[in-house]
Motif scaffolding. Sequence first.
Motif, PDB file in Angstrom:
ATOM      1  N   TYR A 250      29.848  19.283 114.466  1.00  0.00           N
ATOM      2  CA  TYR A 250      29.468  17.945 114.935  1.00  0.00           C
ATOM      3  C   TYR A 250      29.394  16.953 113.772  1.00  0.00           C
ATOM      4  O   TYR A 250      29.625  15.751 113.963  1.00  0.00           O
ATOM      5  CB  TYR A 250      28.135  18.016 115.674  1.00  0.00           C
ATOM      6  N   TRP A 251      29.052  17.440 112.596  1.00  0.00           N
ATOM      7  CA  TRP A 251      29.003  16.588 111.409  1.00  0.00           C
ATOM      8  C   TRP A 251      30.385  15.987 111.137  1.00  0.00           C
ATOM      9  O   TRP A 251      30.520  14.779 110.920  1.00  0.00           O
ATOM     10  CB  TRP A 251      28.533  17.415 110.214  1.00  0.00           C
ATOM     11  N   ILE A 252      31.410  16.840 111.183  1.00  0.00           N
ATOM     12  CA  ILE A 252      32.781  16.364 110.976  1.00  0.00           C
ATOM     13  C   ILE A 252      33.170  15.376 112.063  1.00  0.00           C
ATOM     14  O   ILE A 252      33.780  14.330 111.791  1.00  0.00           O
ATOM     15  CB  ILE A 252      33.761  17.552 110.938  1.00  0.00           C
ATOM     16  N   MET A 253      32.813  15.686 113.308  1.00  0.00           N
ATOM     17  CA  MET A 253      33.101  14.753 114.400  1.00  0.00           C
ATOM     18  C   MET A 253      32.493  13.390 114.125  1.00  0.00           C
ATOM     19  O   MET A 253      33.158  12.352 114.263  1.00  0.00           O
ATOM     20  CB  MET A 253      32.509  15.289 115.722  1.00  0.00           C
ATOM     21  N   GLY A 254      31.214  13.381 113.753  1.00  0.00           N
ATOM     22  CA  GLY A 254      30.516  12.127 113.501  1.00  0.00           C
ATOM     23  C   GLY A 254      31.167  11.320 112.392  1.00  0.00           C
ATOM     24  O   GLY A 254      31.261  10.081 112.478  1.00  0.00           O
TER      25      GLY A 254
ATOM     26  N   GLU B 185      28.529   6.444 121.245  1.00  0.00           N
ATOM     27  CA  GLU B 185      29.173   5.580 120.252  1.00  0.00           C
ATOM     28  C   GLU B 185      28.375   4.307 120.037  1.00  0.00           C
ATOM     29  O   GLU B 185      28.249   3.817 118.910  1.00  0.00           O
ATOM     30  CB  GLU B 185      30.612   5.249 120.673  1.00  0.00           C
ATOM     31  N   LEU B 186      27.833   3.758 121.106  1.00  0.00           N
ATOM     32  CA  LEU B 186      27.001   2.560 120.957  1.00  0.00           C
ATOM     33  C   LEU B 186      25.774   2.839 120.102  1.00  0.00           C
ATOM     34  O   LEU B 186      25.384   2.028 119.254  1.00  0.00           O
ATOM     35  CB  LEU B 186      26.568   2.056 122.342  1.00  0.00           C
ATOM     36  N   ILE B 187      25.175   4.018 120.299  1.00  0.00           N
ATOM     37  CA  ILE B 187      23.954   4.367 119.554  1.00  0.00           C
ATOM     38  C   ILE B 187      24.279   4.814 118.135  1.00  0.00           C
ATOM     39  O   ILE B 187      23.750   4.264 117.157  1.00  0.00           O
ATOM     40  CB  ILE B 187      23.179   5.493 120.277  1.00  0.00           C
ATOM     41  N   PHE B 188      25.156   5.808 118.009  1.00  0.00           N
ATOM     42  CA  PHE B 188      25.359   6.466 116.719  1.00  0.00           C
ATOM     43  C   PHE B 188      26.300   5.725 115.787  1.00  0.00           C
ATOM     44  O   PHE B 188      26.223   5.887 114.576  1.00  0.00           O
ATOM     45  CB  PHE B 188      25.867   7.896 116.932  1.00  0.00           C
ATOM     46  N   ARG B 189      27.229   4.951 116.308  1.00  0.00           N
ATOM     47  CA  ARG B 189      28.103   4.179 115.438  1.00  0.00           C
ATOM     48  C   ARG B 189      27.717   2.701 115.467  1.00  0.00           C
ATOM     49  O   ARG B 189      27.415   2.103 114.443  1.00  0.00           O
ATOM     50  CB  ARG B 189      29.574   4.363 115.851  1.00  0.00           C
ATOM     51  N   GLY B 190      27.719   2.089 116.653  1.00  0.00           N
ATOM     52  CA  GLY B 190      27.448   0.660 116.745  1.00  0.00           C
ATOM     53  C   GLY B 190      26.103   0.261 116.168  1.00  0.00           C
ATOM     54  O   GLY B 190      26.025  -0.509 115.209  1.00  0.00           O
ATOM     55  N   MET B 191      25.032   0.772 116.753  1.00  0.00           N
ATOM     56  CA  MET B 191      23.693   0.387 116.308  1.00  0.00           C
ATOM     57  C   MET B 191      23.389   0.899 114.908  1.00  0.00           C
ATOM     58  O   MET B 191      22.676   0.250 114.137  1.00  0.00           O
ATOM     59  CB  MET B 191      22.652   0.903 117.305  1.00  0.00           C
TER      60      MET B 191
ATOM     61  N   TRP C 273      31.781   5.346 102.975  1.00  0.00           N
ATOM     62  CA  TRP C 273      31.788   6.797 102.790  1.00  0.00           C
ATOM     63  C   TRP C 273      30.404   7.415 102.970  1.00  0.00           C
ATOM     64  O   TRP C 273      30.242   8.366 103.743  1.00  0.00           O
ATOM     65  CB  TRP C 273      32.349   7.142 101.411  1.00  0.00           C
ATOM     66  N   VAL C 274      29.408   6.880 102.276  1.00  0.00           N
ATOM     67  CA  VAL C 274      28.056   7.448 102.373  1.00  0.00           C
ATOM     68  C   VAL C 274      27.488   7.224 103.769  1.00  0.00           C
ATOM     69  O   VAL C 274      26.873   8.122 104.360  1.00  0.00           O
ATOM     70  CB  VAL C 274      27.129   6.844 101.301  1.00  0.00           C
ATOM     71  N   GLY C 275      27.725   6.031 104.315  1.00  0.00           N
ATOM     72  CA  GLY C 275      27.247   5.748 105.669  1.00  0.00           C
ATOM     73  C   GLY C 275      27.854   6.688 106.687  1.00  0.00           C
ATOM     74  O   GLY C 275      27.169   7.176 107.594  1.00  0.00           O
ATOM     75  N   SER C 276      29.145   6.982 106.549  1.00  0.00           N
ATOM     76  CA  SER C 276      29.818   7.888 107.489  1.00  0.00           C
ATOM     77  C   SER C 276      29.292   9.308 107.370  1.00  0.00           C
ATOM     78  O   SER C 276      29.113  10.002 108.387  1.00  0.00           O
ATOM     79  CB  SER C 276      31.331   7.867 107.239  1.00  0.00           C
TER      80      SER C 276
ATOM     81  N   PHE D 191      25.889  13.460 109.765  1.00  0.00           N
ATOM     82  CA  PHE D 191      24.783  14.422 109.748  1.00  0.00           C
ATOM     83  C   PHE D 191      23.804  14.138 110.888  1.00  0.00           C
ATOM     84  O   PHE D 191      23.353  15.067 111.573  1.00  0.00           O
ATOM     85  CB  PHE D 191      24.053  14.370 108.414  1.00  0.00           C
ATOM     86  N   LEU D 192      23.478  12.868 111.098  1.00  0.00           N
ATOM     87  CA  LEU D 192      22.564  12.507 112.179  1.00  0.00           C
ATOM     88  C   LEU D 192      23.130  12.923 113.525  1.00  0.00           C
ATOM     89  O   LEU D 192      22.431  13.513 114.351  1.00  0.00           O
ATOM     90  CB  LEU D 192      22.316  10.992 112.159  1.00  0.00           C
ATOM     91  N   PHE D 193      24.415  12.648 113.727  1.00  0.00           N
ATOM     92  CA  PHE D 193      25.090  13.027 114.969  1.00  0.00           C
ATOM     93  C   PHE D 193      25.081  14.548 115.141  1.00  0.00           C
ATOM     94  O   PHE D 193      24.828  15.067 116.232  1.00  0.00           O
ATOM     95  CB  PHE D 193      26.529  12.503 114.936  1.00  0.00           C
ATOM     96  N   GLY D 194      25.346  15.262 114.054  1.00  0.00           N
ATOM     97  CA  GLY D 194      25.354  16.723 114.107  1.00  0.00           C
ATOM     98  C   GLY D 194      23.979  17.296 114.383  1.00  0.00           C
ATOM     99  O   GLY D 194      23.825  18.233 115.174  1.00  0.00           O
TER     100      GLY D 194
END
Length: 230
Positions: A193-197, A148-154, A169-172, A177-180
Amino acid sequence: MKKIGKILGQYIIYIFIICVAFILNSVNGLLGWDPLLLKIFHKSNIYGNQLGLILIIVSIILMLLYWLAYHLELKHKNNWDFKQEIEFNWRSIIIAIGGFAIIAISQFIIMHLLNKPSPNQSEIGNIVNNAGQIFELNLIIIAPIAEELIFRGMFFNTFFTRPTTFNLWVGSVVNGFLFGYIHAGLSIQIISYWIMGIIFSFVYLYTKDIKYSMLTHIFNNALAAILMIV
């Protein structure tokens, strides 16, 4: 020109951190997030208490470094007004739990549509049944906090930094996609994983507090671990 240099510097730092995280995730033995080397360790009977302790120490050190980097970024730029102090409220807790429920339902539907779990989850299931508490601690607590610190926070401190509807919306979607991709590559399982992200991103952006996307992530991984054991 100076401002452009700072922005490029932020991008380079974040991309570097992502690359390091990706390498560690793939090499695995350092953090215990990816099952491949853990499987080798078990076959070779070298995954004992000492190695487990080393994994936990390394994981905690890296997690603290990610936390420090995240808060340093917030002090430099925080247009979303993300919270830095410890603060709990029922609205954010409900959003976190709601996000978990949406993820759980979506994963159930996707698993039935694909008619099989992802190879990553299958391997993790095999490891969970054999690795014991060390791997479970990494899976349920340490990995969600660090990710979460890497993929959302940073991510949102570096890209999509302005609190607009477009960036939300676009950022999410990009973040998802990056998380997936990090977890499943370009396989069909990337959808899961895309949906999770995306949901983790929504929880973070609507609560404006990284602790609640961490909470959603922890709930998700805990449920996955339980389902793999039973």
